[in-house]
Design an enzyme around this catalytic site. Structure first.
Site, mmCIF file in Angstrom:
data_model
loop_
_atom_site.group_PDB
_atom_site.id
_atom_site.type_symbol
_atom_site.label_atom_id
_atom_site.label_comp_id
_atom_site.label_asym_id
_atom_site.label_seq_id
_atom_site.Cartn_x
_atom_site.Cartn_y
_atom_site.Cartn_z
ATOM 1 N N GLY A 1 0.737 -1.254 0.000
ATOM 2 C CA GLY A 1 0.000 0.000 0.000
ATOM 3 C C GLY A 1 0.765 1.301 0.000
ATOM 4 O O GLY A 1 0.127 2.362 -0.125
ATOM 5 N N GLY B 1 2.926 2.648 -2.179
ATOM 6 C CA GLY B 1 3.341 3.187 -3.465
ATOM 7 C C GLY B 1 2.579 4.446 -3.864
ATOM 8 O O GLY B 1 1.426 4.648 -3.481
ATOM 9 N N CYS C 1 -0.445 3.457 -5.838
ATOM 10 C CA CYS C 1 -1.143 2.292 -5.274
ATOM 11 C C CYS C 1 -2.339 2.770 -4.452
ATOM 12 O O CYS C 1 -2.209 3.701 -3.654
ATOM 13 C CB CYS C 1 -0.195 1.480 -4.389
ATOM 14 S SG CYS C 1 -0.978 0.074 -3.569
#
Length: 384
Positions: free
Chosen positions: A217, A219, A222
């Site tokens: 999570g 990124g 993301c």
């Protein structure tokens, strides 16, 4: 000797009805109650002139089941699967994937036999396509493995580094796949992930990974934390996973969460052996991505691999049973990457001098983390 086909699945998915239909008989007992079939039974069947033996089995229930016969029924089904040339895994399309289905799927993956997934009880053609997609999550099939073998065979000895990258590394099927790759290709450097906890880091290393990829999570493109509510603070994950990996002689790669050179220094300080950069390098001339020109300037398109853009390009679209967990953004064109690399190297070098680390590997031993409420003095605005 005629080939043997075993029919397995949880209770009440239609195994015995299928056996009767294929064998053109009514010998297999069909009843709406669970647990009627307990022992495996053998029947002669014919398919396009090819005779084979089809084996009916009892419904496989979880080991914690209250049924006193559950263990013996499970053993009978396992015995049928072991002696079979092919396994037919039957599920109920009306109820969707259940915990029992997932338990059976895990069992069958350990059998190392060809498995055909049969989604039963979808009598309405209008609902068939809507109901079938979620069963792909059971992961029955060798497509990915065969494709990987073909790539390795096309360039023997040329591929030394392999990364097995999934969004969720917390599945038995993923660990089994890592183990299979290591056993088949013992000389490659193998990276696998993503995970965020020490116990799963150890699991992947013991399965054969050399490097474990850490991050769920964080990124820049993301959206997993937004779409699923699942995630883990990246620096905490790095510290925990690095401690577990180094105890087993393994390595970790921090994946995501870096926006400035100082974040990279913190990742190394937390114990990361490698750091992946996506957003920090996106938009440069050397980076992939379509160039988009608008009235506001020149941009490069950047998207996550779980985004709708990536799914449309590489997987024929987002599967109907799931949602995209990434986004696409336009980043102003940033020119050559050299200046960004110089900033990163300069920042990490200075971090080492501040804490007295003579080498990058010493940085984690010289680092102490302190929780603060504010990191930068922005009285004259945010730093560039």
């Amino acid at each position: 000797m005629k080939p043997i086909v075993a029919v397995v699945g949880r209770p009440n998915v239609g195994k015995s009805t299928l056996v009767n239909r294929l064998a053109q008989t009514s010998d297999a007992i069909v009843h709406e109650s669970r647990g009627v079939t307990r022992d495996r039974s053998y029947h002669t069947a014919d398919w396009n002139g090819r005779e084979f033996t089809i084996v009916d089995t009892g419904g496989i229930e979880p080991l914690k089941s209250d049924d006193v016969f559950a263990t013996s029924i499970r053993d009978q089904a396992l015995a049928a699967a072991e002696e079979a040339a092919v396994i037919l895994f039957v599920v109920d399309g009306r109820t969707g994937v259940t915990e029992e289905d997932e338990s059976v799927a895990r069992m069958l993956k350990r059998c190392d036999k060809p498995v055909f997934l049969l989604v039963n009880k979808l009598d309405n053609p209008d609902r068939e396509n809507d109901s079938i997609w979620e069963f792909y999550s059971l992961g029955i099939g060798e497509h990915d493995w065969q494709k990987f073998r073909e790539v390795m065979a096309a360039a023997p000895g040329a591929i030394r580094y392999v990364c097995i990258d999934v969004a969720n590394g917390y599945t038995e099927a993923f660990v089994a796949f890592v183990k299979k790759v290591r056993e088949t290709y013992p000389d490659i450097v193998l990276m696998a992930g993503n995970v965020v906890t020490g116990d799963m880091t150890e699991e992947l290393l013991l399965a054969g990974a050399d490097i474990v990829k850490v991050g769920i999570g964080p990124g820049s493109v993301c959206t997993t934390r937004k779409m699923t509510g699942v995630g883990y603070p990246q620096l905490s994950a790095i510290i925990e996973c690095a401690d577990a990996a180094h105890g087993l002689g393994g390595r970790i790669c921090a994946d995501g969460g870096c926006t400035v050179p100082g974040d990279i220094a913190k990742a190394f300080g937390g114990g990361a052996d490698f750091v992946m950069l996506g957003g920090m390098l996106a938009g440069h001339d050397e980076a992939a991505g379509d160039v988009v020109t608008t009235e506001d300037g020149v941009f490069k398109r950047f998207y996550g691999m779980s985004s709708r853009n990536a799914m449309d390009k590489y997987a024929g679209g987002v599967a109907k049973y799931r949602a995209a967990e990434g986004k696409a953004v336009l980043i102003p064109a940033r020119g050559p990457v050299e200046s960004t690399i110089q900033d990163i190297l300069g920042g990490v070098r200075s971090a080492c001098t501040y804490v007295g680390a003579r080498r990058l590997k010493e940085l984690t031993m010289r680092t102490t983390f302190v929780r603060v409420s504010m990191q930068l003095n922005e009285v004259f605005g945010k730093a560039p």
